[in-house]
Design a protein around this motif. Structure first.
Motif, PDB file in Angstrom:
ATOM      1  N   ARG A 189       0.561  -0.818   0.289  1.00 50.06           N
ATOM      2  CA  ARG A 189       0.238  -0.583  -0.070  1.00 50.06           C
ATOM      3  C   ARG A 189       1.158   1.225  -0.255  1.00 50.06           C
ATOM      4  N   ARG A 190       1.869   0.974   0.286  1.00 57.93           N
ATOM      5  CA  ARG A 190       3.080   1.934   0.423  1.00 57.93           C
ATOM      6  C   ARG A 190       3.096   3.058  -1.184  1.00 57.93           C
ATOM      7  N   TRP A 191       3.131   2.689  -2.124  1.00 58.89           N
ATOM      8  CA  TRP A 191       3.069   3.230  -3.178  1.00 58.89           C
ATOM      9  C   TRP A 191       2.066   4.107  -3.593  1.00 58.89           C
ATOM     10  N   ARG A 192       1.173   3.208  -2.709  1.00 58.07           N
ATOM     11  CA  ARG A 192      -0.363   4.001  -3.161  1.00 58.07           C
ATOM     12  C   ARG A 192      -0.795   5.531  -2.193  1.00 58.07           C
ATOM     13  N   GLY A 193       0.282   5.607  -1.183  1.00 57.07           N
ATOM     14  CA  GLY A 193      -0.471   6.629  -0.513  1.00 57.07           C
ATOM     15  C   GLY A 193      -1.074   5.611   0.451  1.00 57.07           C
TER      16      GLY A 193
ATOM     17  N   PRO B 145      -3.140   0.251   5.831  1.00 57.27           N
ATOM     18  CA  PRO B 145      -4.499  -0.738   6.462  1.00 57.27           C
ATOM     19  C   PRO B 145      -5.137   0.008   7.592  1.00 57.27           C
ATOM     20  N   VAL B 146      -6.266  -0.740   7.035  1.00 53.17           N
ATOM     21  CA  VAL B 146      -7.283   0.244   8.553  1.00 53.17           C
ATOM     22  C   VAL B 146      -8.741  -1.769   8.298  1.00 53.17           C
ATOM     23  N   LEU B 147      -8.836  -1.425   9.583  1.00 51.42           N
ATOM     24  CA  LEU B 147     -10.496  -1.980   9.628  1.00 51.42           C
ATOM     25  C   LEU B 147     -11.342  -1.158  10.549  1.00 51.42           C
ATOM     26  N   SER B 148     -12.682  -1.473  10.347  1.00 56.85           N
ATOM     27  CA  SER B 148     -13.451  -0.775  11.522  1.00 56.85           C
ATOM     28  C   SER B 148     -14.258  -1.356  12.243  1.00 56.85           C
ATOM     29  N   THR B 149     -14.090  -2.335  12.696  1.00 56.90           N
ATOM     30  CA  THR B 149     -13.894  -2.990  14.081  1.00 56.90           C
ATOM     31  C   THR B 149     -13.891  -2.440  15.370  1.00 56.90           C
ATOM     32  N   CYS B 150     -12.801  -2.010  15.309  1.00 53.95           N
ATOM     33  CA  CYS B 150     -12.166  -1.075  16.370  1.00 53.95           C
ATOM     34  C   CYS B 150     -11.330  -0.099  16.347  1.00 53.95           C
ATOM     35  N   TRP B 151     -11.169   0.987  16.594  1.00 58.11           N
ATOM     36  CA  TRP B 151     -10.376   2.142  16.419  1.00 58.11           C
ATOM     37  C   TRP B 151     -10.555   3.101  16.798  1.00 58.11           C
ATOM     38  N   ILE B 152      -9.322   3.970  17.359  1.00 60.09           N
ATOM     39  CA  ILE B 152      -9.066   4.768  18.498  1.00 60.09           C
ATOM     40  C   ILE B 152      -8.628   5.973  17.734  1.00 60.09           C
ATOM     41  N   ILE B 153      -8.874   7.481  17.643  1.00 58.68           N
ATOM     42  CA  ILE B 153      -8.190   8.677  17.618  1.00 58.68           C
ATOM     43  C   ILE B 153      -8.398   9.794  18.213  1.00 58.68           C
TER      44      ILE B 153
ATOM     45  N   ARG C  81      -5.413   7.214   7.036  1.00 60.87           N
ATOM     46  CA  ARG C  81      -3.965   8.285   5.833  1.00 60.87           C
ATOM     47  C   ARG C  81      -4.368   9.653   6.075  1.00 60.87           C
ATOM     48  N   TYR C  82      -5.313  10.057   6.710  1.00 57.77           N
ATOM     49  CA  TYR C  82      -5.061  11.463   6.577  1.00 57.77           C
ATOM     50  C   TYR C  82      -3.865  11.195   7.975  1.00 57.77           C
ATOM     51  N   SER C  83      -4.122  10.968   9.404  1.00 59.03           N
ATOM     52  CA  SER C  83      -3.058  10.490  10.265  1.00 59.03           C
ATOM     53  C   SER C  83      -1.999  10.090  10.187  1.00 59.03           C
ATOM     54  N   ALA C  84      -1.889   9.013   9.302  1.00 59.76           N
ATOM     55  CA  ALA C  84      -0.660   8.570   8.516  1.00 59.76           C
ATOM     56  C   ALA C  84       0.028   9.866   7.821  1.00 59.76           C
ATOM     57  N   HIS C  85      -0.954  10.269   6.818  1.00 61.00           N
ATOM     58  CA  HIS C  85      -0.273  11.798   6.045  1.00 61.00           C
ATOM     59  C   HIS C  85       0.743  12.678   6.720  1.00 61.00           C
TER      60      HIS C  85
ATOM     61  N   PHE D  45      -1.346   0.537  12.677  1.00 62.33           N
ATOM     62  CA  PHE D  45      -2.686  -0.890  12.402  1.00 62.33           C
ATOM     63  C   PHE D  45      -1.467  -2.072  13.512  1.00 62.33           C
ATOM     64  N   LEU D  46      -2.484  -2.306  14.109  1.00 59.39           N
ATOM     65  CA  LEU D  46      -1.953  -3.102  15.079  1.00 59.39           C
ATOM     66  C   LEU D  46      -2.288  -4.686  15.317  1.00 59.39           C
ATOM     67  N   GLN D  47      -2.502  -5.216  15.752  1.00 60.02           N
ATOM     68  CA  GLN D  47      -3.332  -7.300  16.248  1.00 60.02           C
ATOM     69  C   GLN D  47      -3.256  -6.662  18.205  1.00 60.02           C
ATOM     70  N   SER D  48      -4.386  -7.140  17.904  1.00 59.31           N
ATOM     71  CA  SER D  48      -4.700  -6.948  19.733  1.00 59.31           C
ATOM     72  C   SER D  48      -4.319  -8.742  19.618  1.00 59.31           C
TER      73      SER D  48
END
Length: 503
Positions: A303-307, A310-318, A344-348, A355-358
């Protein structure tokens, strides 16, 4: 063959006249004629020349027919319909021309079928290596470390925000796990998103004595997807410095929230998305297709070359500040994956996303039934490809060509006695098997033999879901929690905001 190709060319010219000035008014008549011609000529061409190139032409013709059916259906706004159908038609016709030119060049150079076999198996090996290395990298970098303990007084305030519509036992289980949390600065807010049953608001109110705050959701306008509007209402009510969004299928251990926040602080990130442990492998074959395929899209695709991130909607915190800086949910009011935009906004903006495994230290799990997993896939797959049939066609050719056909190439190489090709294909198949079995293991945190022998079929299942999602969005309806989400999704801008993702 010359006659059939000439007819295909004539039908193509006819199709392209649809968008000429003055002819748009009779578009449905031209579209009907083109559909009939494409169906007959492409079928005859494949029937008389049962070869690889003819099969690709047939597949691309099928998606041209889908595009023409969009004109007959006339579901989009006029200007949008003109733009999207013209773009799809040009893309698919150009692809067919490229396939045809490659076939002519192959015949002129007298390239044998054995030579093509070696070219194909080498390309498949290259693709498998890219996917394998990308997956290995992501499986390594997404591993969570045991977070350092942060004194309670130094922890930020946290709001857990849960949208709920027509929920029963799953909502009870989710809230029961949340109220057992040991997080010291916590508020839990649940929004009843205009539920059709009376049980949902009752469940939420039953947890009021445990500190759960109830919000009666408002009906969204046409500018919003209902889930995103629910998120926006929850955000407006939240007081926490950090905001955690989750679905009712999510389950938390007592230490989960604290571990998530401590991990976020240790990594110095503004947003984290988590891969939960799925607790429902069951005996159904779909268990190794739906959710693992979803994770494979996030972990195996470079995914890096396209900017992309990875993300999932199950559980995310911001952080609340980061969410507001990104424009909150009004920036993605019609996106089926708003979390992808914020990731994407946060990464850029300062490398502020992970993006982490439980793991056992985090203790996050998902108890989502297969029927709900399937419904989520139908709701999200086509919009994730920007509602473009040409991208669905490309995905079909790519997935089948790189993930399923290597096993057929191995069998063909053995039959032909092409032993170098046998070795190459065998290596490819081994890489793909290890890759997918690893992702199935990550999904359920246990090894499943079904994740090994079902590898060639997983792409076929994923493609079938993708095409079903496309068909439902374009010609039927997609029901999510009792609502049809087709109209707001299909009439929205097909890409996420650009101005906020620059480096």
């Amino acid at each position: 063959m010359t006659l059939l190709l000439s007819l295909l060319g004539a039908i193509t010219v006819l199709e392209l006249t649809i968008w000429m000035p003055g002819l748009w008014q009779i578009r449905k008549f031209i579209a009907c004629a083109a559909i009939l011609g494409l169906s007959v000529v492409s079928g005859l061409l494949f029937g008389q020349h049962f070869q690889f190139w003819a099969g690709i032409l047939l597949i691309l013709s099928a998606y041209r027919i889908v595009n023409l059916l969009r004109i007959l259906e006339d579901r989009l706004q006029p200007k949008q319909l003109v733009e999207v159908t013209r773009r799809t038609s040009v893309w698919l016709i150009t692809s067919q021309i490229v396939v045809f030119l490659i076939t002519i060049l192959s015949n002129k150079l007298a390239i044998t079928s054995n030579t093509w076999l070696y070219v194909i198996v080498l390309l498949q090996l290259a693709a498998a290596l890219v996917l394998f290395l990308s997956a290995v990298r992501h499986l390594r970098t997404t591993q969570s470390q045991v977070p350092s303990q942060v004194p309670a007084q130094n922890l930020p305030t946290l709001s857990v925000l849960v949208p709920a519509r027509n929920e029963t036992s799953d909502l009870e289980a989710c809230l029961s796990s949340l109220i057992s949390s040991d997080y010291p600065k916590l508020e839990i807010i649940v929004l009843d998103d205009c539920s059709q049953n009376k049980r949902t608001p009752g469940i939420i109110k039953d947890f009021a004595q445990s500190g759960v705050r109830f919000i009666a959701g408002k009906t969204p306008s046409k500018a919003w997807l209902a889930k995103n509007y629910a998120y926006e209402q929850l955000t407006e009510e939240a007081n926490g410095e950090l905001l955690l969004f989750c679905g009712v299928d999510t389950r938390f251990s007592p230490h989960s929230l604290r571990a998530i926040v401590e991990t976020m602080l240790a990594k110095d990130k503004q947003m984290i998305s988590l891969i939960p442990k799925n607790t429902r492998p069951g005996m159904n074959l779909e268990a190794v297709f739906i959710q693992p395929a979803r994770y494979a899209w996030e972990l195996a695709i470079p995914r890096r070359w396209r900017g992309r991130t990875p993300v999932l909607s199950t559980c995310w915190i911001i952080s609340a500040a980061q969410l507001q800086a990104a424009g909150s949910f009004s920036a993605v009011s019609n996106s089926v994956s708003p979390e992808a935009y914020f990731a994407r906004y946060s990464a850029h903006h300062g490398d502020n996303y992970s993006f982490l495994q439980s793991n056992d230290a985090i203790g996050l799990t998902s108890d989502k039934p297969l029927s709900e997993q399937r419904a989520t896939a139908v709701r999200t797959r086509y919009p994730q490809l920007h509602r473009r049939p040409e991208l669905v066609a490309l995905t079909l050719l790519t997935e089948v060509g790189t993930l399923t056909l290597p096993f057929a190439a191995l069998a063909l190489s053995i039959i032909r006695g092409a032993w170098p090709a046998v070795v190459i294909s065998a290596v490819t198949c081994i890489l793909l098997t290890i890759l997918y079995a690893s992702i199935v293991r990550l999904t359920y945190r246990e090894f499943l033999w079904r994740g090994v022998w079902t590898v060639p079929f997983a792409p076929l299942y994923d493609i079938s879901l993708l095409n079903y999602s496309m068909w439902q969005y374009e010609f039927r309806e997609v029901i999510w929690k009792g609502r049809n989400v087709c109209i707001p999704v299909m009439q929205s801008t097909p890409v996420l905001p650009r101005q906020t993702v620059s480096n």
